[in-house]
Design a protein around this motif. Structure first.
Motif, PDB file in Angstrom:
ATOM      1  N   ARG A 288       0.773  -1.022   0.019  1.00  0.00           N
ATOM      2  CA  ARG A 288       0.004  -0.203  -0.192  1.00  0.00           C
ATOM      3  C   ARG A 288       0.833   1.355   0.220  1.00  0.00           C
ATOM      4  O   ARG A 288       1.727   1.540   0.726  1.00  0.00           O
ATOM      5  CB  ARG A 288      -0.750   0.021   1.232  1.00  0.00           C
ATOM      6  N   LEU A 289       0.550   1.974  -1.044  1.00  0.00           N
ATOM      7  CA  LEU A 289       1.663   3.066  -1.025  1.00  0.00           C
ATOM      8  C   LEU A 289       1.117   4.329  -0.653  1.00  0.00           C
ATOM      9  O   LEU A 289      -0.103   4.709  -1.087  1.00  0.00           O
ATOM     10  CB  LEU A 289       1.893   3.248  -2.687  1.00  0.00           C
ATOM     11  N   TYR A 290       1.677   4.981   0.432  1.00  0.00           N
ATOM     12  CA  TYR A 290       1.129   6.275   0.704  1.00  0.00           C
ATOM     13  C   TYR A 290       1.894   7.533   0.361  1.00  0.00           C
ATOM     14  O   TYR A 290       2.948   7.295   0.033  1.00  0.00           O
ATOM     15  CB  TYR A 290       1.460   6.169   2.456  1.00  0.00           C
ATOM     16  N   ARG A 291       0.707   8.423   0.162  1.00  0.00           N
ATOM     17  CA  ARG A 291       1.362   9.533  -0.589  1.00  0.00           C
ATOM     18  C   ARG A 291       0.967  10.770   0.250  1.00  0.00           C
ATOM     19  O   ARG A 291      -0.106  10.667   0.775  1.00  0.00           O
ATOM     20  CB  ARG A 291       0.587   9.909  -2.301  1.00  0.00           C
ATOM     21  N   LEU A 292       1.566  11.860   0.341  1.00  0.00           N
ATOM     22  CA  LEU A 292       1.289  13.216   0.894  1.00  0.00           C
ATOM     23  C   LEU A 292       0.180  13.759   0.190  1.00  0.00           C
ATOM     24  O   LEU A 292       0.064  13.965  -0.814  1.00  0.00           O
ATOM     25  CB  LEU A 292       2.746  13.993   1.166  1.00  0.00           C
ATOM     26  N   ASN A 293      -0.656  14.572   1.196  1.00  0.00           N
ATOM     27  CA  ASN A 293      -1.638  15.270   0.667  1.00  0.00           C
ATOM     28  C   ASN A 293      -1.527  16.586   1.214  1.00  0.00           C
ATOM     29  O   ASN A 293      -2.280  16.800   2.172  1.00  0.00           O
ATOM     30  CB  ASN A 293      -3.136  14.919   0.961  1.00  0.00           C
ATOM     31  N   PRO A 294      -0.611  17.439   1.025  1.00  0.00           N
ATOM     32  CA  PRO A 294      -0.170  18.632   1.780  1.00  0.00           C
ATOM     33  C   PRO A 294      -1.317  19.731   1.913  1.00  0.00           C
ATOM     34  O   PRO A 294      -1.359  20.358   2.954  1.00  0.00           O
ATOM     35  CB  PRO A 294       0.967  19.401   0.827  1.00  0.00           C
ATOM     36  N   GLN A 295      -2.378  19.676   1.136  1.00  0.00           N
ATOM     37  CA  GLN A 295      -3.409  20.566   1.184  1.00  0.00           C
ATOM     38  C   GLN A 295      -4.016  20.364   2.654  1.00  0.00           C
ATOM     39  O   GLN A 295      -4.445  21.459   3.265  1.00  0.00           O
ATOM     40  CB  GLN A 295      -4.818  20.256   0.294  1.00  0.00           C
ATOM     41  N   ALA A 296      -4.137  19.273   3.209  1.00  0.00           N
ATOM     42  CA  ALA A 296      -4.636  18.966   4.411  1.00  0.00           C
ATOM     43  C   ALA A 296      -3.870  19.821   5.667  1.00  0.00           C
ATOM     44  O   ALA A 296      -4.362  20.067   6.592  1.00  0.00           O
ATOM     45  CB  ALA A 296      -4.557  17.519   4.762  1.00  0.00           C
ATOM     46  N   LEU A 297      -2.822  20.208   5.375  1.00  0.00           N
ATOM     47  CA  LEU A 297      -1.902  21.161   6.400  1.00  0.00           C
ATOM     48  C   LEU A 297      -2.161  22.650   6.292  1.00  0.00           C
ATOM     49  O   LEU A 297      -1.766  23.540   7.143  1.00  0.00           O
ATOM     50  CB  LEU A 297      -0.501  20.812   6.257  1.00  0.00           C
ATOM     51  N   LYS A 298      -2.850  22.971   5.093  1.00  0.00           N
ATOM     52  CA  LYS A 298      -3.109  24.461   5.064  1.00  0.00           C
ATOM     53  C   LYS A 298      -3.628  25.122   6.033  1.00  0.00           C
ATOM     54  O   LYS A 298      -3.463  26.313   6.276  1.00  0.00           O
ATOM     55  CB  LYS A 298      -4.006  24.315   3.582  1.00  0.00           C
ATOM     56  N   PRO A 299      -4.875  24.477   6.697  1.00  0.00           N
ATOM     57  CA  PRO A 299      -5.567  25.084   7.624  1.00  0.00           C
ATOM     58  C   PRO A 299      -4.637  25.683   8.894  1.00  0.00           C
ATOM     59  O   PRO A 299      -4.580  26.579   9.570  1.00  0.00           O
ATOM     60  CB  PRO A 299      -6.478  24.210   8.108  1.00  0.00           C
ATOM     61  N   ILE A 300      -3.676  24.816   9.146  1.00  0.00           N
ATOM     62  CA  ILE A 300      -2.521  25.108  10.182  1.00  0.00           C
ATOM     63  C   ILE A 300      -1.587  26.222   9.715  1.00  0.00           C
ATOM     64  O   ILE A 300      -1.502  27.138  10.384  1.00  0.00           O
ATOM     65  CB  ILE A 300      -1.614  23.666  10.375  1.00  0.00           C
TER      66      ILE A 300
END
Lengths: 110, 110
Positions: A69-81
């Motif tokens: 299972r390849l995990y990839r970053l979804n940086p948008q999720a950090l935008k609120p921070i």
DNA sequence: CCAATGCATATCCATATGGGTATATAATCG
DNA sequence: CGATTATATACCCATATGGATATGCATTGG
């Protein structure tokens, strides 16, 4: 009421250092779980659960590739921070501006 | 081991929404506890404990003024958080470019 | 000096954490 | 098909949370 769930939002998910390490590792690109296990030196079930938390807050996405299972970053999720802290940035930077102003004034007085 | 203490670092302290509210309120300037109690609509002991956590991670500083205690923001404490997320900023900003690339490729395959 | 005001601390409770370990599930290889 | 590899899930446990409420301790006003 207990503390908010780690899956409540990105703020809570990212409060855990290990999860930040995972995200940091994923900035290099997609990775299978085992690679993260090696990188972090954590037990596999542990990594899997951290990944679950990160998935639930949208910070990572998974993709099946054979039995990996390849995990990839979804940086948008950090935008609120980022948006939240960014509004404080000028507050700690002001000090430097003030210092610069003072230095400017001193120079002009010469 | 349980979850890291909320006082472990700024990341943990700020994971609690009420504490972010307190910090947000303090951007307007120094405030006594009671004012924060009114602003947040929380019980006074509760606010006091949130303030304790924020104090322990250095996000606020106190000053005694008669029988009041005035809390002031110490924005520098949030810098580590900013530094960490900021390194992700270009990643979510790049996505649009990547999407465009993919669409471009798809068009060419036609 | 005593009452009132402003905060901090102590206690009780339900909950979910992160760690460990064991096990279930899915895919691949021989 | 059975064995192995790659992950996910299920439990058990100690701990600290956040909410509520009661109480302690200063400082100030009458």
């Amino acid at each position: 009421m207990a503390r908010a769930a780690t899956t409540a939002d990105a703020f809570n998910a990212v409060a855990e250092p290990r999860r930040r390490e995972i995200l940091d590792a994923l900035t290099q690109g997609e990775r299978p779980v085992n690679e993260l296990v090696d990188l972090l030196g954590l037990a596999q079930p542990h990594v899997s659960r951290h990944l679950r938390v990160l998935r639930e807050v949208g910070a990572v996405v998974v993709r099946d590739e054979g039995r990996q299972r390849l995990y990839r970053l979804n940086p948008q999720a950090l935008k609120p921070i980022h948006d939240w802290v960014a509004s404080y940035q000028h507050l700690w930077e002001e000090r430097f501006d003030l210092l610069e102003d003072v230095l400017e004034d001193l120079k002009e007085e010469h």
